[in-house]
Design a protein around this motif. Structure first.
Motif, PDB file in Angstrom:
ATOM      1  N   LYS A   1     -51.203 -32.942  10.277  1.00 14.02           N
ATOM      2  CA  LYS A   1     -50.467 -32.065  11.176  1.00 14.02           C
ATOM      3  C   LYS A   1     -51.447 -31.060  11.770  1.00 14.02           C
ATOM      4  O   LYS A   1     -51.990 -30.221  11.081  1.00 14.02           O
ATOM      5  CB  LYS A   1     -49.342 -31.332  10.442  1.00 14.02           C
ATOM      6  CG  LYS A   1     -48.492 -30.470  11.372  1.00 14.02           C
ATOM      7  CD  LYS A   1     -47.328 -29.827  10.620  1.00 14.02           C
ATOM      8  CE  LYS A   1     -46.473 -28.983  11.577  1.00 14.02           C
ATOM      9  NZ  LYS A   1     -45.322 -28.353  10.890  1.00 14.02           N
TER      10      LYS A   1
ATOM     11  N   SER B   1     -50.598 -29.979  15.192  1.00 12.14           N
ATOM     12  CA  SER B   1     -49.852 -29.454  16.329  1.00 12.14           C
ATOM     13  C   SER B   1     -48.499 -28.974  15.848  1.00 12.14           C
ATOM     14  O   SER B   1     -47.918 -29.542  14.914  1.00 12.14           O
ATOM     15  CB  SER B   1     -49.667 -30.539  17.397  1.00 12.14           C
ATOM     16  OG  SER B   1     -48.793 -30.108  18.420  1.00 12.14           O
ATOM     17  N   ASN B   2     -48.001 -27.919  16.479  1.00 18.51           N
ATOM     18  CA  ASN B   2     -46.676 -27.410  16.146  1.00 18.51           C
ATOM     19  C   ASN B   2     -45.587 -27.988  17.037  1.00 18.51           C
ATOM     20  O   ASN B   2     -44.437 -27.558  16.981  1.00 18.51           O
ATOM     21  CB  ASN B   2     -46.655 -25.880  16.247  1.00 18.51           C
ATOM     22  CG  ASN B   2     -47.482 -25.231  15.152  1.00 18.51           C
ATOM     23  OD1 ASN B   2     -47.477 -25.681  14.006  1.00 18.51           O
ATOM     24  ND2 ASN B   2     -48.227 -24.196  15.497  1.00 18.51           N
ATOM     25  N   SER B   3     -45.950 -28.926  17.902  1.00 21.36           N
ATOM     26  CA  SER B   3     -44.971 -29.656  18.695  1.00 21.36           C
ATOM     27  C   SER B   3     -45.268 -31.142  18.570  1.00 21.36           C
ATOM     28  O   SER B   3     -46.342 -31.544  18.123  1.00 21.36           O
ATOM     29  CB  SER B   3     -45.002 -29.212  20.162  1.00 21.36           C
ATOM     30  OG  SER B   3     -46.277 -29.434  20.729  1.00 21.36           O
ATOM     31  N   VAL B   4     -44.309 -31.967  18.956  1.00 21.79           N
ATOM     32  CA  VAL B   4     -44.408 -33.407  18.725  1.00 21.79           C
ATOM     33  C   VAL B   4     -45.495 -34.014  19.606  1.00 21.79           C
ATOM     34  O   VAL B   4     -45.427 -33.883  20.838  1.00 21.79           O
ATOM     35  CB  VAL B   4     -43.061 -34.091  19.016  1.00 21.79           C
ATOM     36  CG1 VAL B   4     -43.180 -35.599  18.825  1.00 21.79           C
ATOM     37  CG2 VAL B   4     -41.974 -33.515  18.124  1.00 21.79           C
TER      38      VAL B   4
ATOM     39  N   SER C   1     -48.889 -33.229  23.869  1.00 24.53           N
ATOM     40  CA  SER C   1     -47.697 -32.564  23.343  1.00 24.53           C
ATOM     41  C   SER C   1     -47.424 -31.344  24.208  1.00 24.53           C
ATOM     42  O   SER C   1     -48.224 -30.972  25.063  1.00 24.53           O
ATOM     43  CB  SER C   1     -47.891 -32.145  21.883  1.00 24.53           C
ATOM     44  OG  SER C   1     -48.787 -31.039  21.781  1.00 24.53           O
TER      45      SER C   1
ATOM     46  N   CYS D   1     -43.987 -33.505  13.735  1.00 25.52           N
ATOM     47  CA  CYS D   1     -45.237 -32.980  14.294  1.00 25.52           C
ATOM     48  C   CYS D   1     -46.481 -33.515  13.587  1.00 25.52           C
ATOM     49  O   CYS D   1     -47.589 -33.023  13.836  1.00 25.52           O
ATOM     50  CB  CYS D   1     -45.267 -31.439  14.310  1.00 25.52           C
ATOM     51  SG  CYS D   1     -43.920 -30.717  15.280  1.00 25.52           S
TER      52      CYS D   1
END
Length: 1066
Positions: free
Chosen positions: A1026, A1028-1031, A1058, A1009
């Motif tokens: 970082k 974002s908590n998703s890719v 994302s 992420c």
């Protein structure tokens, strides 16, 4: 002596007198909830022939009474108990007030002698209802009842219809008078009722209106539920047909003229209201539903002819011409005036033709979407089946009740009304909870019609208990519930919203998943269904419609579940043969090989180099140094010009300042963009034909794993229109506000509430057709190629045309020897826009975008995951699942349509480089015009390929083990890259990297992420952050010419997509 009973005349109490008054004045139905002190009143009304429909809640009963008034033209009667019963009934009374429907609420109240002493359910009910009542009466004596009843009934329908209130205290209901006196009072009231006064002559207004319509170049007729209430359908039909003027109904005006009428502008609404020069508005208010009659939705010079029964409404709106009168009467007078000197636009009129053409185009676009059977259900598939089932009903058209946010919006576009007053929805206030009350009112008012309610699960929940009322009275109502998990489809929160001490609680928008709403009606003896496929829904509708008895078909229609299923489809389509990885069947994912796999003959494996995850707050030494260095660079430029000394060498100031900014990018997160741009993202400029002419707009096209294609407008314009959500940017990097003071905030995103396309599988690629070259003065691009992954191997190709306000998606059928049964992983278009290359699980094919004819130029058993046209358009670079990169020369192909491709045996590289753990597969076969000695090998499956436009001999590639390399195609025989970019983290996620327009930096998200920026020339890692908590799985750069002019800006505005959101990096 005579018996006393023979000399005492018979008497009745206030309950009977109220019932008698209502009956004599034409009331045939009442709705309500009984209790102290009105139970006897309801029973007496039934005895006198009034049908009383008893509800569970006064709110639903009130909604029923208000809708009954609209459907019948007579006041709907609501009966409630005192105090809280009156308060609950305010929902129905206010609904009648805002929708201008006739209704009377009758409530009992406490004994007059005990007012102010805290009596049972004591409330000043006259004061409580004042805001929503045209007239509020209180019968203080039993003899006042007939007159009070008459006044509220008459006032409810006079002028602009609305709600009235009658308060009857407990002691008045118990009072008695002789029956003869009661009859006399009722007769006197009947005789004294006055007809509503006839307004003066409207001749001058009618003549002016006809003159305006006659001289108009682009006239439009708009009508609403006021015209429906007035029963003006015959007059409107005559007006439209003798003049040929296009018409536009409001949502509840639909059906006055059939939606299928040749002059209907419903499917061309934006064009109709945006271009018309004279608008005749009948029985509709210029409120939010019609954009207040203001620009930019309407032309700023449009002339409104407003027909309304309320003089106050006309004074408020200040139209060009106002006509106070009943819609039916006024339209009749217009027809009579036109008859003496007729005019007609005719079908060949340019205005009529433009409306018809646009309506046809949009209708065809909708039908393309509706034609698909999507399972699990989206909104469109079941709505199409419901539409067809309703249209197939013989006899009078069913009354359709539509309630729910998404459900009602989609239903308004899909469901077809052919008869007047056959659509009931949330109305002027957009009220939720009206559904079951409206159903009961429609079934009672029109017993010869079937009633079909199309409800969201949230809207249904407001009054779900009233299904018992349906069963009790055996009403012909079928309620269809879209079970989509809650309000707006369940939990749609972003990660930043899930926090606090109660973060484990369900989201405010979530309901119990897979709730069995159909079982509720079964508990009372009705029929419930649960349907999950098109055939099951068709069967349930056919059976319930034929039975004409209460039924609740429940549909499992979860958009979020549909997206998750599509993501699973992506994973299931991947074949478990990836060099450097092994596939875990139980966990349904790949893992890097870190040791010998049981049963493997070789223990050699390549260990994935994963960099330890840094702390979010930790700064690298380079970041600290460059942050302090920025001011020194500016100072040095002042002293030395653009060529400045850096580390004892001379360097370009712009290059150095870009490196500094690359180390500290500014990132913005856009709200309401989750799950819309996680598989494909592309921005471009288009010249769009709008009502005000040719306009250049920035368009961001986003594709998701759930198969949704969204067209987002990027603009500084913050005005939000119907059906559009404004997605505001919020700074997420850096966190300190003072760090962003000198940074310009990016533009806003305007996102439609409904996607442009809902495919059966993931959107796999978006590519511009006729894309511009590397020059900065690039021309707008109006078309894009859209590909979908394919469900069970059925990939699709669409061509998106954004040259008009309404975007047109054209499916491109594959012909020739390119199979339509393949999975389409990727695509690219040549610069001219004539052909597209597609990567599939069978190889790579070339498709003519005009004819759809295609042929394979590469056949392989290893999927083509990535490909890229060379700048010349003669060569396509293909990245395979097995890690090989091959360049196919298209010029050497034979001239016939389906050439025989040259067969090649390509040797795998040694296992120490490829990660192969078995010696069985030393060769793989390819068919195509390639040079085997020029094959490049990556350690794992390819995820992305890009050539540098300024030096097209350079090819950059990434693979699923985290490797990113730059290759010089003149040196590929040596098999090594000229530059490697360390620190990228991936463990089998399809991640697209991006190269900024200056081709100085490469940007990519990681499986951890983090988002990283490298210098292309030096390979140096400039920053890793970082936010974002998703890719962040897809990247594209802004096409905005203003951004391109900012030479000192890293990336010129990069977009990252994302599952969590869409981000902008400056």
């Amino acid at each position: 002596m005579a018996d006393k009973s023979e000399t005492t005349p018979p008497s009745i109490d206030g309950n009977v007198l109220v019932a008698k008054s209502l009956s004599h004045l034409g009331v045939t139905h009442m709705f309500g909830v009984v209790g102290i002190p009105v139970t006897s009143l309801a029973s007496r009304a039934m005895a006198l022939g009034i049908r009383f429909i008893a509800f569970h809640n006064e709110q639903s009963a009130g909604y029923a009474a208000s809708a009954y008034g609209y459907l019948t033209g007579k006041p709907g009667i609501l009966l409630t108990v005192s105090g809280p019963g009156c308060v609950h009934g305010l929902a129905g009374l206010s609904n009648a007030w805002v929708n201008t429907w006739p209704m009377v609420m009758i409530s009992g109240s406490c004994d007059q002698r005990d007012v102010g002493r805290g009596d049972f359910q004591e409330l000043d009910q006259i004061e409580a209802v004042k805001a929503f009542s045209k007239l509020s009466e209180k019968a203080k004596d039993v003899r006042e009842i007939p007159d009070c009843v008459s006044r509220v009934l008459d006032r409810a329908v006079s002028g602009r219809p609305g709600g009235c209130y009658l308060d009857i205290p407990t002691d008045v209901l118990r009072q008695k008078i002789s029956e003869s006196e009661a009859d006399k009072l009722v007769d006197e009231v009947e005789r004294s009722r006055k007809e509503e006064p006839i307004r003066g002559s409207l001749r001058s207004e009618i003549e002016s209106a006809v003159s305006l319509l006659r001289k108009a170049e682009r006239p439009l007729i708009v009508f609403g539920k006021g015209a429906a209430y007035s029963r003006a359908e015959d007059e409107l039909k005559k007006l439209v047909e003798i003049t040929g003027i296009p018409f536009l109904p409001t949502p509840m005006g639909k059906g006055l003229l059939p939606d299928t009428h040749e002059f209907s502008a419903t499917a061309a609404r934006s064009l109709a209201i945006g271009k018309c020069d004279v608008a005749l508005v009948v029985g509709a208010r210029l409120n939010w539903l019609l954009h207040f009659g203001e620009s930019p939705k309407w032309d700023k010079d449009v002339k409104f002819i407003l027909v309304d029964v309320s003089e106050e409404e006309i004074e408020l709106r200040k139209p060009h011409l106002g006509i106070v009168g009943d819609a039916k009467t006024v339209i009749g007078l217009l027809n009579r005036e036109i008859k003496d000197d007729p005019f007609c636009l005719g079908k060949s009129n340019s205005w009529v033709e433009s409306i018809s053409k646009k309506a046809k185009e949009n209708g065809e676009k909708m039908e393309i979407q509706l034609a698909k059977d999507v399972v699990p259900f989206n909104f469109l598939t079941p709505m199409r089946i419901i539409r067809d089932a309703i249209l197939a009903v013989e006899g009078p058209s069913p009354v359709v009740v539509s309630e729910g946010a998404n459900t009602m919006d989609v239903g308004r576009s899909v469901l077809v009304q052919k008869e007047p007053r056959t659509r009931l929805d949330a109305g002027t206030w957009g009220t939720m909870g009206v559904g079951l009350g409206y159903c009961i009112a429609a079934a009672v008012a029109s017993p010869d019609r079937l009633v079909v309610a199309v409800e969201g699960d949230s809207g249904f929940g407001f009054s779900a208990m009233e299904v018992e009322t349906l069963v009790r009275y055996n009403l012909a109502v079928v309620i269809i519930v879209f079970n989509n998990g809650g309000v707006y489809g369940g939990d749609r929160r972003g990660p930043e919203e899930i926090s606090g001490p109660h973060k484990e609680d369900p989201a405010p928008t979530s309901f119990v998943p897979n709730a069995g709403y159909h079982k509720l009606i079964e508990a009372f003896g009705g029929k419930g269904y649960i349907v999950e496929t098109p055939d099951e829904l068709k069967s349930a509708l056919a059976e319930s419609f034929a039975a004409r008895k209460p039924a609740v078909p429940l549909m499992v229609s979860d958009e979020k579940e549909h997206r998750e299923q599509s993501r699973l489809q992506v994973r299931h389509n991947m074949k478990p043969e990836l060099p450097g990885f092994y596939y875990d069947e139980e966990k349904n994912r790949y893992f890097p090989i870190k040791g010998p796999i049981p049963g493997a003959k070789s223990s050699s494996s390549s260990r994935t180099k994963q960099k330890p995850e840094p702390k979010p707050e930790q700064e690298t030494n380079y970041q600290k140094r460059t942050k302090l260095k920025a001011l020194k660079l500016v100072y040095s430029r002042e002293l030395n010009g653009n060529v400045i000394p850096v580390n004892k060498k001379m360097s370009n100031f712009r290059d150095e300042i870009q490196k500094t900014q690359a180390s500290y990018p500014v990132v913005w997160r856009y709200g309401s963009t989750e799950d819309i741009g996680d598989t494909a993202l592309k921005q471009f400029q288009v010249d769009v034909q709008t009502p005000v002419g040719l306009t250049r707009k920035n368009i961001l096209v986003a594709g998701s794993a759930g198969g949704c294609l969204s067209i987002l407008r990027v603009s500084k314009d913050r005005q939000v229109y119907d059906g559009v959500i404004e997605c505001d940017p919020v700074s997420v990097l850096p966190c300190k506000e003072n760090d962003t003071e000198e940074r310009e905030a990016p533009e806003h995103i305007l996102r439609p509430t409904q996607p442009c396309l809902v495919a059966l599988s993931s959107i796999s690629s978006i590519e511009l057709i006729g894309r511009s070259d590397a020059s900065e003065n690039s021309h707008p691009v109006n078309r894009a190629l859209i590909t979908t992954l394919g469900s069970t191997g059925r990939g699709s190709i669409f061509i998106l045309n954004v040259a008009e306000e309404v975007n047109i998606l054209t499916p491109r059928s594959l012909q020739g020897n390119v199979s339509s049964e393949c999975t389409i992983w990727t695509s690219d278009c040549n610069i001219s826009g004539s052909h597209a290359a597609i990567g599939t699980d069978l190889g790579a094919g070339l498709v003519d975008l005009e004819t759809g004819v295609g042929s394979y130029f590469l056949r392989s058993k290893s999927d083509v995951f990535a490909l890229q046209f060379h700048q010349s358009g003669n060569i396509v670079h293909c990245g395979l699942r097995n890690g090989a990169i091959v360049s196919v020369d298209l010029r050497e192909r034979p001239g016939r349509p389906f050439p025989r491709l040259t067969r090649h045996q390509i040797r795998y590289q040694s296992s120490s480089k490829t990660g192969l753990t078995s010696t069985k597969k030393q060769w793989f076969e390819l068919q195509g015009n390639i040079n085997p000695s020029h094959v490049i090998y990556m350690p794992s499956s390819l995820t992305c390929l890009k050539t540098l436009k300024t030096s097209d001999q350079y090819l950059m590639a990434s693979s699923m083990d985290g490797t990113i390399k730059l290759y010089d195609q003149r040196m590929v025989k040596r098999g090594v890259g000229v530059q490697t970019y360390e620190g990228h983290v991936n463990s089998h996620t399809p991640i697209e990297f991006g190269i900024d327009p200056s081709e100085r930096f490469i940007l990519s998200g990681g499986d951890d992420c983090y988002t990283r920026i490298w210098s292309i020339k030096s390979g140096q890692l400039m920053s890793e952050n970082k936010f974002s908590n998703s890719v962040p799985s897809v990247v594209c750069w802004s096409a905005d010419e203003r951004q391109r002019d900012r030479k000192d800006s890293i990336g010129h505005g990069a977009w990252l997509g994302s599952r969590e959101a869409i981000f902008n990096l400056l």
